[in-house]
Design an enzyme around this catalytic site. Structure first.
Site, mmCIF file in Angstrom:
data_model
loop_
_atom_site.group_PDB
_atom_site.id
_atom_site.type_symbol
_atom_site.label_atom_id
_atom_site.label_comp_id
_atom_site.label_asym_id
_atom_site.label_seq_id
_atom_site.Cartn_x
_atom_site.Cartn_y
_atom_site.Cartn_z
ATOM 1 N N CYS A 100 -41.976 6.050 -45.856
ATOM 2 C CA CYS A 100 -42.273 5.989 -44.424
ATOM 3 C C CYS A 100 -42.970 7.274 -43.993
ATOM 4 O O CYS A 100 -42.463 8.373 -44.233
ATOM 5 C CB CYS A 100 -40.985 5.806 -43.627
ATOM 6 S SG CYS A 100 -41.239 5.784 -41.839
ATOM 7 N N CYS A 104 -45.770 5.867 -36.903
ATOM 8 C CA CYS A 104 -46.084 4.560 -36.317
ATOM 9 C C CYS A 104 -45.321 4.323 -35.026
ATOM 10 O O CYS A 104 -45.847 3.744 -34.077
ATOM 11 C CB CYS A 104 -45.764 3.455 -37.310
ATOM 12 S SG CYS A 104 -46.588 3.648 -38.906
ATOM 13 N N GLU A 257 -33.858 9.969 -41.457
ATOM 14 C CA GLU A 257 -33.416 9.398 -40.181
ATOM 15 C C GLU A 257 -32.390 10.333 -39.549
ATOM 16 O O GLU A 257 -31.734 11.113 -40.233
ATOM 17 C CB GLU A 257 -32.788 8.015 -40.395
ATOM 18 C CG GLU A 257 -33.737 6.995 -41.002
ATOM 19 C CD GLU A 257 -34.003 7.221 -42.479
ATOM 20 O OE1 GLU A 257 -33.060 7.646 -43.195
ATOM 21 O OE2 GLU A 257 -35.140 7.008 -42.919
ATOM 22 N N HIS A 292 -44.774 -2.665 -32.912
ATOM 23 C CA HIS A 292 -44.099 -2.143 -34.101
ATOM 24 C C HIS A 292 -43.917 -3.223 -35.165
ATOM 25 O O HIS A 292 -43.931 -2.920 -36.363
ATOM 26 C CB HIS A 292 -42.755 -1.532 -33.713
ATOM 27 C CG HIS A 292 -42.315 -0.465 -34.645
ATOM 28 N ND1 HIS A 292 -43.168 0.522 -35.120
ATOM 29 C CD2 HIS A 292 -41.109 -0.216 -35.249
ATOM 30 C CE1 HIS A 292 -42.514 1.315 -35.943
ATOM 31 N NE2 HIS A 292 -41.269 0.878 -36.049
ATOM 32 N N TYR A 296 -45.498 -3.177 -39.341
ATOM 33 C CA TYR A 296 -44.873 -3.440 -40.640
ATOM 34 C C TYR A 296 -45.775 -4.253 -41.558
ATOM 35 O O TYR A 296 -45.573 -4.279 -42.769
ATOM 36 C CB TYR A 296 -43.539 -4.162 -40.424
ATOM 37 C CG TYR A 296 -42.419 -3.246 -39.987
ATOM 38 C CD1 TYR A 296 -42.678 -1.995 -39.429
ATOM 39 C CD2 TYR A 296 -41.094 -3.621 -40.111
ATOM 40 C CE1 TYR A 296 -41.664 -1.165 -39.018
ATOM 41 C CE2 TYR A 296 -40.057 -2.790 -39.700
ATOM 42 C CZ TYR A 296 -40.360 -1.558 -39.154
ATOM 43 O OH TYR A 296 -39.355 -0.729 -38.749
ATOM 44 N N CYS A 299 -47.686 -0.828 -43.153
ATOM 45 C CA CYS A 299 -46.967 0.207 -43.924
ATOM 46 C C CYS A 299 -46.167 -0.388 -45.071
ATOM 47 O O CYS A 299 -46.188 0.133 -46.197
ATOM 48 C CB CYS A 299 -46.071 1.030 -42.999
ATOM 49 S SG CYS A 299 -44.724 0.114 -42.220
ATOM 50 N N GLU A 447 -34.799 -1.077 -43.488
ATOM 51 C CA GLU A 447 -35.663 -0.980 -42.314
ATOM 52 C C GLU A 447 -36.494 -2.248 -42.155
ATOM 53 O O GLU A 447 -36.779 -2.674 -41.029
ATOM 54 C CB GLU A 447 -36.572 0.238 -42.422
ATOM 55 C CG GLU A 447 -37.415 0.468 -41.169
ATOM 56 C CD GLU A 447 -38.337 1.667 -41.313
ATOM 57 O OE1 GLU A 447 -37.872 2.785 -41.052
ATOM 58 O OE2 GLU A 447 -39.500 1.472 -41.692
#
Length: 483
Positions: A100, A104, A257, A292, A296, A299, A447
């Site tokens: 990640c 984004c 995170e 968002h 996905y 990414c 995720e």
């Protein structure tokens, strides 16, 4: 200011006095911590690629607001072409980092807040859009990384924000002053927040009048007094402290995170984008989620490219690349991965202009994209593990492999094809382990399930956007049914 280099970005984060905790202690220098540094390197790649002429068209664009070339991660989408380039940029970065790269969420927050503030001002005569425009131009001029914070801890899911036993389980306004507001609460699962200069906070769900204090959106620097971060635990994370590159799988890049706490944080008036207008909270959430979910489709596909490649290399090293079932599994992995990409491109190409002038994706197709993301990466991982074999999780450590006594034994018995070194075989297997169940599995697997909303959230939106009545009308027309 010109676009920052990667090194300039790292030094800019180093200068910030963020309050970060991990394993029960404050991290004095997050930039240099071996567990945290790979996540910073992933963000750095968004700056490094923007400096390369061959990637300029994907990574940068000319801002219609400043007239200068800016990083696409700070851009307000001006066309469907912008939306398509966003997905292509994300795939590229997934390929380059296999992790990640964390920007984004901020980009998607930018575009959701841009259009929502415009429509809020139109109805209420507020000045949120002007506030946001000034903030956005500041970010573009200084080439900043901005995190987007939407997810609250939520507490008892059966209760509204105002009805929680603890009012802080949803971030909310605790004081209104002439010069701004004071907020309290937390945002959970914040990927890359400690690598960001600023954070945009948004409400986490649609609100009612009773929840007006929770309908709040704003931006503040990450070293604002009252903000602290507690780093989340990842599988295999302490391997990064063992002075090993092999066992980590991906030693250079990663994600991280944090639970981000807002303990009576002051927000000045010119940084407020929503303040009690509860009827616009749902719009902001829906638009952010749509952007968002589109993300996905870029990414996760780029990371999938790396995993498919790693599985193919493992097959080569195991001497199994010519087996028909292995070839078929690689075909299936590719089919699933490209299907995800198709969804990302489709919802982008079908985008349309909002009242504010920026472009938003097709929300139905974006939700279809994310619904597939909740499934396909899991199957891609399963097939990669199938091809890799059990050695992926039972191989000895690099310390054993480097040991003068044990190393030759491991080299003898764990070699695959005679033309490939045992070390290279172990390295590719550890990369698959990293993506399947190590630190990178946070971003590629779980995720994929819960990021940008859990699977049921997409199904609800697909139901709303699917226009079933129109489909009934089509069928009745073909069947010559008159009612």
């Amino acid at each position: 200011m010109a676009l920052m280099t990667g090194e300039q970005y790292i030094e800019s984060i180093r200068r910030m006095n963020m309050e970060v905790y991990m394993f029960g202690k404050r991290v004095e220098s997050p930039v240099d911590d071996p567990i945290l540094r790979p996540s910073l390197n992933s963000v750095r790649m968004t700056y490094d690629l923007a400096q390369m002429p061959e990637y300029q068209d994907l990574m940068t664009t000319i801002s219609p607001y400043t007239g200068e070339r800016v990083n696409r991660f700070t851009h307000i989408h001006q066309s469907s072409e912008d939306l398509v380039k966003k997905v292509k940029m994300q795939r590229l970065l997934g390929q380059k980092t296999a992790s990640c790269f964390q920007r984004c969420v901020g980009m998607d927050a930018f575009n959701a807040v841009f259009s929502t503030t415009y429509e809020t001002d139109k109805q209420y005569g507020t000045h949120y859009h002007d506030n946001f425009r000034k903030f956005m131009e500041y970010v573009q001029w200084n080439d900043l990384t901005v995190d987007g914070a939407m997810t609250d801890p939520k507490g008892d899911r059966s209760r509204a924000p105002h009805a929680q036993d603890d009012p802080d389980l949803f971030l909310h306004i605790v004081q209104r002053r002439e010069d701004g507001i004071v907020v309290r609460g937390a945002k959970a699962h914040q990927t890359g927040v400690l690598n960001s200069h600023e954070v945009i906070v948004m409400p986490t769900q649609a609100m009612r009048a009773e929840d007006a204090d929770y309908a709040v959106s704003f931006a503040v620097p990450m070293d604002t007094p009252g903000i602290s971060m507690i780093i989340g635990r990842q599988s295999c994370d302490t391997r990064k402290r063992e002075n090993t590159t092999m066992d980590v799988g991906n030693s250079e890049f990663g994600g991280v995170e944090a639970l981000t706490i807002f303990n009576d944080v002051f927000v000045p008036n010119d940084r407020i984008f929503l303040c009690g207008e509860y009827d616009f909270a749902g719009m902001m959430v829906e638009r952010f989620a749509g952007y968002h979910r589109q993300s996905y489709g870029g990414c996760k596909v780029g990371v999938g490219d790396v995993l498919i490649g790693a599985a193919a290399v493992a097959a080569d090293y195991n001497g199994a690349a010519r087996a028909s079932h292995v070839k078929d599994k690689l075909i299936e992995m590719t089919h699933l991965n490209e299907t995800l990409y198709c969804c990302g491109i489709a919802c982008s190409a079908e985008g349309h202009q909002t009242e504010s002038g920026n472009y938003i994706i097709d929300l139905l197709l974006a939700n279809v994209c994310k619904q597939n993301i909740t499934r396909f990466p899991y199957e891609i991982v399963r097939l990669a593990e199938d091809i890799a074999g059990g050695l992926m999780v039972t191989a000895p450590s690099e310390a054993d492999f480097r040991d003068p006594k044990l190393g030759p034994i491991i080299d003898k018995y764990l070699r695959g094809t005679s033309t490939v070194s045992t070390e290279n075989r172990l390295r590719i297997l550890r990369l698959i382990e990293n993506l399947a169940l190590g630190t990178a599995a946070v971003g590629y697997r779980t995720e994929s399930m819960h990021g940008a909303g859990s699977p049921q959230a997409q199904r609800i939106m697909i139901s709303r956007q699917g226009n079933l009545e129109h489909k009934k009308t089509l069928a009745k027309a073909i069947a010559h049914i008159e009612e």
